[in-house]
Design a protein around this motif. Structure first.
Motif, short mmCIF file in Angstrom:
data_model
loop_
_atom_site.label_atom_id
_atom_site.label_comp_id
_atom_site.label_asym_id
_atom_site.label_seq_id
_atom_site.Cartn_x
_atom_site.Cartn_y
_atom_site.Cartn_z
N PRO A 1 0.82 -1.21 0.00
CA PRO A 1 0.00 0.00 0.00
C PRO A 1 0.86 1.27 0.00
O PRO A 1 1.98 1.28 0.51
N GLY A 2 0.32 2.32 -0.58
CA GLY A 2 0.99 3.61 -0.55
C GLY A 2 2.10 3.73 -1.58
O GLY A 2 2.37 2.82 -2.36
N GLU A 3 2.75 4.88 -1.57
CA GLU A 3 3.80 5.18 -2.53
C GLU A 3 5.19 4.86 -2.00
O GLU A 3 6.14 4.71 -2.76
N GLN A 4 5.33 4.80 -0.68
CA GLN A 4 6.64 4.57 -0.09
C GLN A 4 7.06 3.11 -0.18
O GLN A 4 6.23 2.20 -0.23
N LYS A 5 8.37 2.91 -0.20
CA LYS A 5 8.93 1.56 -0.19
C LYS A 5 8.55 0.87 1.11
O LYS A 5 8.65 1.45 2.20
N ARG A 6 8.10 -0.39 1.04
CA ARG A 6 7.71 -1.15 2.21
C ARG A 6 8.75 -2.24 2.49
O ARG A 6 9.30 -2.85 1.57
N ILE A 7 9.03 -2.45 3.76
CA ILE A 7 9.99 -3.46 4.20
C ILE A 7 9.32 -4.41 5.17
O ILE A 7 8.61 -3.97 6.09
N CYS A 8 9.52 -5.71 4.99
CA CYS A 8 8.96 -6.70 5.90
C CYS A 8 9.62 -6.57 7.27
O CYS A 8 10.85 -6.57 7.38
N ASP A 9 8.82 -6.46 8.31
CA ASP A 9 9.36 -6.29 9.66
C ASP A 9 9.91 -7.57 10.24
O ASP A 9 10.55 -7.55 11.29
N ALA A 10 9.70 -8.69 9.56
CA ALA A 10 10.26 -9.96 10.02
C ALA A 10 11.66 -10.18 9.48
O ALA A 10 12.61 -10.40 10.22
N CYS A 11 11.80 -10.11 8.15
CA CYS A 11 13.09 -10.42 7.51
C CYS A 11 13.85 -9.19 7.04
O CYS A 11 14.99 -9.32 6.58
N ARG A 12 13.23 -8.02 7.09
CA ARG A 12 13.86 -6.75 6.70
C ARG A 12 14.15 -6.67 5.21
O ARG A 12 14.94 -5.83 4.77
N CYS B 1 -0.50 -3.62 8.55
CA CYS B 1 -1.29 -3.03 9.64
C CYS B 1 -1.40 -1.53 9.41
O CYS B 1 -0.39 -0.81 9.47
N LYS B 2 -2.60 -1.07 9.13
CA LYS B 2 -2.80 0.36 8.86
C LYS B 2 -2.46 1.22 10.07
O LYS B 2 -1.88 2.29 9.95
N GLY B 3 -2.81 0.73 11.27
CA GLY B 3 -2.62 1.53 12.47
C GLY B 3 -1.16 1.75 12.82
O GLY B 3 -0.77 2.85 13.23
N CYS B 4 -0.34 0.74 12.68
CA CYS B 4 1.06 0.81 13.11
C CYS B 4 2.06 0.86 11.96
O CYS B 4 3.23 1.17 12.17
N GLY B 5 1.60 0.54 10.77
CA GLY B 5 2.48 0.59 9.61
C GLY B 5 3.39 -0.61 9.45
O GLY B 5 4.31 -0.60 8.63
N PHE B 6 3.15 -1.68 10.20
CA PHE B 6 3.97 -2.87 10.08
C PHE B 6 3.59 -3.67 8.83
O PHE B 6 2.42 -3.66 8.41
N ASP B 7 4.57 -4.37 8.27
CA ASP B 7 4.36 -5.19 7.08
C ASP B 7 4.98 -6.56 7.28
O ASP B 7 6.07 -6.67 7.87
N LEU B 8 4.33 -7.58 6.75
CA LEU B 8 4.86 -8.94 6.82
C LEU B 8 4.65 -9.65 5.49
O LEU B 8 3.54 -9.64 4.94
N HIS B 9 5.75 -10.24 4.96
CA HIS B 9 5.57 -11.18 3.85
C HIS B 9 4.64 -12.30 4.31
O HIS B 9 4.63 -12.66 5.49
N LEU B 10 3.91 -12.89 3.40
CA LEU B 10 3.02 -13.98 3.78
C LEU B 10 3.78 -15.16 4.36
O LEU B 10 3.36 -15.77 5.34
N CYS B 11 4.94 -15.49 3.75
CA CYS B 11 5.71 -16.62 4.26
C CYS B 11 6.27 -16.32 5.64
O CYS B 11 6.38 -17.21 6.49
#
Length: 240
Positions: free
Chosen positions: A77-88, A98-108
């Protein structure tokens, strides 16, 4: 649980996808992450999906983020680059966000088990490293797996990179048509462990043997398919 042998998927509506098993590495066209084992595939278009990516949950929660509700997105989502908070690593395709906190996770990564058990040893998924990673020697951010004795720590990201280099050595030079080119490189596991355990003599061999066991379990968790080919990949890589 019944597994459909053929499906239709909204990101590839022109053809049905057939369930296949492969010991040749592939790059998932959903999450853009590596895979092996079960996949849904269109051979005509060279299109592949992890089994998990074919049936994502609309929303999930995770014990590391107990105040978050993650929603599934086909694209970051959005225009900014997203980084998975698990594997970086970069998020390039399917993602839980997560819209509220901005966290991202790859499905795996979201599906990584909290405990890996091979019947003899346990590894525990940790939000942060408690000591240096046995692959990179660092304490950088990202999830890790830690042994029960707390002596062995492995970044999830480092194991992913190890896997990619192993696949390059085993497949890219042998048959470049079977695998899409992957560029990530890291030093060999044995060399890394020796550099991080200078002066410990005979303990080095024991250390990389134990770390090798930990890597095999972690690779199995990342790919969701603990087959013999995975053990062979890691064992061959460690023998360099």
């Amino acid at each position: 649980m019944k597994i459909d042998k053929e499906i239709r998927h909204p990101i590839h509506p022109q053809h049905k996808l057939k369930l296949e098993y492969t010991e040749i590495p592939f790059n998932c066209d959903g999450c853009k992450e590596a895979g092996i084992g079960l996949k849904y595939s269109c051979q005509q278009c060279e299109f592949d999906l992890h089994k998990a990516c074919a049936f994502p949950s609309p929303t999930i929660t995770h014990p590391f983020y107990n105040k978050c509700e993650f929603q599934f997105y086909y694209k970051p989502p959005g225009e900014q680059k997203r980084i998975c908070d698990a594997c970086r690593n970069d998020v390039l395709g399917f993602v839980y966000h997560c819209k509220g906190c901005g966290f991202d996770l790859h499905l795996c990564c979201a599906n990584l088990p909290q405990v890996l058990d091979d019947g003899e040893h346990n590894l525990y998924l940790c939000h942060k490293l408690s000591s240096s990673c046995h692959l990179c020697g660092g304490k950088g951010p990202g999830w890790s797996y830690r042994s029960q004795c707390k002596s062995y720590n492995l970044h999830v990201s480092c194991v992913k990179e190890l896997l990619v280099e192993s696949w390059q050595a085993m497949y890219l030079n042998a048959d470049k048509n079977k695998v899409r080119e992957m560029q990530t490189r890291i030093p060999s596991l044995k060399g890394t462990l020796k550099n991080n355990h200078v002066g410990r003599g005979g303990k080095v061999k024991k250390c990389y043997q134990m770390a090798g066991w930990a890597v095999r379990l972690t690779v199995s968790a990342i790919l969701g398919d603990p087959t013999a080919i995975i053990a062979a990949v890691v064992a061959g890589f460690m023998s360099k």
